[in-house]
Design a protein around this motif. Sequence first.
Motif, PDB file in Angstrom:
ATOM      1  N   ILE A 111       0.700  54.773   2.674  1.00  0.00           N
ATOM      2  CA  ILE A 111       0.116  53.445   2.449  1.00  0.00           C
ATOM      3  C   ILE A 111      -1.122  53.541   1.571  1.00  0.00           C
ATOM      4  O   ILE A 111      -1.329  52.732   0.655  1.00  0.00           O
ATOM      5  CB  ILE A 111      -0.213  52.762   3.789  1.00  0.00           C
ATOM      6  N   ARG A 112      -1.947  54.531   1.831  1.00  0.00           N
ATOM      7  CA  ARG A 112      -3.158  54.692   1.022  1.00  0.00           C
ATOM      8  C   ARG A 112      -2.805  55.006  -0.429  1.00  0.00           C
ATOM      9  O   ARG A 112      -3.488  54.555  -1.355  1.00  0.00           O
ATOM     10  CB  ARG A 112      -4.037  55.804   1.622  1.00  0.00           C
ATOM     11  N   GLU A 113      -1.724  55.756  -0.636  1.00  0.00           N
ATOM     12  CA  GLU A 113      -1.289  56.055  -1.996  1.00  0.00           C
ATOM     13  C   GLU A 113      -0.771  54.791  -2.676  1.00  0.00           C
ATOM     14  O   GLU A 113      -1.064  54.520  -3.845  1.00  0.00           O
ATOM     15  CB  GLU A 113      -0.197  57.137  -1.942  1.00  0.00           C
ATOM     16  N   LEU A 114      -0.024  53.971  -1.931  1.00  0.00           N
ATOM     17  CA  LEU A 114       0.510  52.729  -2.489  1.00  0.00           C
ATOM     18  C   LEU A 114      -0.596  51.737  -2.829  1.00  0.00           C
ATOM     19  O   LEU A 114      -0.440  50.897  -3.722  1.00  0.00           O
ATOM     20  CB  LEU A 114       1.490  52.102  -1.497  1.00  0.00           C
ATOM     21  N   ALA A 115      -1.704  51.817  -2.114  1.00  0.00           N
ATOM     22  CA  ALA A 115      -2.812  50.885  -2.333  1.00  0.00           C
ATOM     23  C   ALA A 115      -3.412  51.014  -3.730  1.00  0.00           C
ATOM     24  O   ALA A 115      -4.138  50.113  -4.173  1.00  0.00           O
ATOM     25  CB  ALA A 115      -3.892  51.103  -1.277  1.00  0.00           C
ATOM     26  N   SER A 116      -3.102  52.093  -4.408  1.00  0.00           N
ATOM     27  CA  SER A 116      -3.601  52.248  -5.777  1.00  0.00           C
ATOM     28  C   SER A 116      -2.770  51.444  -6.774  1.00  0.00           C
ATOM     29  O   SER A 116      -3.193  51.228  -7.910  1.00  0.00           O
ATOM     30  CB  SER A 116      -3.599  53.728  -6.183  1.00  0.00           C
ATOM     31  N   ARG A 117      -1.586  50.981  -6.337  1.00  0.00           N
ATOM     32  CA  ARG A 117      -0.685  50.253  -7.234  1.00  0.00           C
ATOM     33  C   ARG A 117      -0.311  48.861  -6.729  1.00  0.00           C
ATOM     34  O   ARG A 117       0.187  48.039  -7.502  1.00  0.00           O
ATOM     35  CB  ARG A 117       0.601  51.061  -7.467  1.00  0.00           C
ATOM     36  N   TYR A 118      -0.506  48.622  -5.453  1.00  0.00           N
ATOM     37  CA  TYR A 118      -0.151  47.335  -4.864  1.00  0.00           C
ATOM     38  C   TYR A 118      -1.324  46.823  -4.033  1.00  0.00           C
ATOM     39  O   TYR A 118      -2.176  47.603  -3.602  1.00  0.00           O
ATOM     40  CB  TYR A 118       1.069  47.460  -3.931  1.00  0.00           C
ATOM     41  N   ARG A 119      -1.312  45.540  -3.772  1.00  0.00           N
ATOM     42  CA  ARG A 119      -2.213  44.987  -2.755  1.00  0.00           C
ATOM     43  C   ARG A 119      -1.517  45.188  -1.407  1.00  0.00           C
ATOM     44  O   ARG A 119      -0.360  44.793  -1.235  1.00  0.00           O
ATOM     45  CB  ARG A 119      -2.474  43.510  -3.017  1.00  0.00           C
ATOM     46  N   VAL A 120      -2.206  45.818  -0.466  1.00  0.00           N
ATOM     47  CA  VAL A 120      -1.573  46.136   0.818  1.00  0.00           C
ATOM     48  C   VAL A 120      -2.295  45.423   1.960  1.00  0.00           C
ATOM     49  O   VAL A 120      -3.529  45.357   2.001  1.00  0.00           O
ATOM     50  CB  VAL A 120      -1.524  47.663   1.070  1.00  0.00           C
ATOM     51  N   PHE A 121      -1.504  44.895   2.874  1.00  0.00           N
ATOM     52  CA  PHE A 121      -2.010  44.101   3.986  1.00  0.00           C
ATOM     53  C   PHE A 121      -1.307  44.506   5.274  1.00  0.00           C
ATOM     54  O   PHE A 121      -0.238  45.115   5.250  1.00  0.00           O
ATOM     55  CB  PHE A 121      -1.771  42.600   3.747  1.00  0.00           C
ATOM     56  N   LEU A 161      10.337  52.926   1.644  1.00  0.00           N
ATOM     57  CA  LEU A 161       9.319  52.886   0.586  1.00  0.00           C
ATOM     58  C   LEU A 161       9.643  53.826  -0.572  1.00  0.00           C
ATOM     59  O   LEU A 161       8.836  53.968  -1.488  1.00  0.00           O
ATOM     60  CB  LEU A 161       7.950  53.246   1.172  1.00  0.00           C
ATOM     61  N   GLN A 162      10.790  54.428  -0.556  1.00  0.00           N
ATOM     62  CA  GLN A 162      11.112  55.427  -1.578  1.00  0.00           C
ATOM     63  C   GLN A 162      11.126  54.851  -2.979  1.00  0.00           C
ATOM     64  O   GLN A 162      10.836  55.547  -3.955  1.00  0.00           O
ATOM     65  CB  GLN A 162      12.453  56.092  -1.260  1.00  0.00           C
ATOM     66  N   ASP A 163      11.473  53.583  -3.107  1.00  0.00           N
ATOM     67  CA  ASP A 163      11.563  52.975  -4.433  1.00  0.00           C
ATOM     68  C   ASP A 163      10.275  52.308  -4.885  1.00  0.00           C
ATOM     69  O   ASP A 163      10.239  51.682  -5.945  1.00  0.00           O
ATOM     70  CB  ASP A 163      12.708  51.942  -4.461  1.00  0.00           C
ATOM     71  N   PHE A 164       9.214  52.440  -4.082  1.00  0.00           N
ATOM     72  CA  PHE A 164       7.943  51.818  -4.436  1.00  0.00           C
ATOM     73  C   PHE A 164       6.999  52.849  -5.039  1.00  0.00           C
ATOM     74  O   PHE A 164       7.060  54.017  -4.723  1.00  0.00           O
ATOM     75  CB  PHE A 164       7.299  51.188  -3.195  1.00  0.00           C
TER      76      PHE A 164
END
Length: 208
Positions: free
Chosen positions: A100-110, A205-208
Motif C-alpha cells: 500500500i505504501r508503494e502504491l501511494a506513490s502513484r495513487y491516492r490511497v484511502f 493488486l498485481q495489475d496496479f
Amino acid sequence: MKNLIFDLGDVIIPIDLRAPLRNFAMLANMAEADAEALWKQHGIWQQHETGLIDDDTFRAAVREIMGNRPNTPAHWADEVIDTAWNSVLLDLPVERIDRIRELASRYRVFMLSNTNAIHIREVNRRLVSLGQPTLEEIFERVFYSHELKMAKPSPDIFQHVLGEAGLVAEETAFFDDNAGNIRAAAALGIQAVHVVPPKTMLDYLQDF
C-alpha cells in the motif's frame, strides 16, 4: 484508475470474527452459543461500530451482559475486555502494508472500514511495534464507521467518502471482502474488487 480505497478487516489484516465470542464466553463461564445469543440480542457490537456507544459504554455493556450471572465476575478490567475484543485481529502481514505504501506513490490511497476505536488503537499499536507508520499516516485519509456514525453497505457512507475526498467513482477501485459491500460500491460506479480467500489483496493488486 486514480484512487484506491481499502477495507481493513480480512483485506489488510486477517480477522477471526468468532474469537471475541469464544473469549467472552470463557470469561463468563458460559457456552459460546449462549454468548452469541446475548450479543445478537443486545446488538452492542453494531452500536459500538456505528458510534452509537463509546468505548466506556461498550465495556460497561459487556460487563452487564456477560457478567450478570451467578458466580461470574462482573468487574473485568478495561484491559481484560479490550484483550478479548481485540482477539478478532490476527497477525498483521507487513507485506500488505509495504504494498500500500508503494502504491501511494502513484495513487491516492484511502481506508474505509466498519470498525471501532478499540480495534483501531490496537492495529496502530501493532503497526508501530513493527516499525510501520499508523493507519492515519499510511493513508491520505481514513474513514471509520464509528466516527462517521454510518456503516457499509449503506450507499451513504460511500457517497460521503467520494464527496469528502473529491473522488470520481469511475476512477476509484474499492477492495473489500464482503459481498454486500462490493455490490453497494459497484452500484455507485466504483470499480469494486471482491477479495476472496485463498487469494489476498496482494493477488488483486498485481495489475496496479
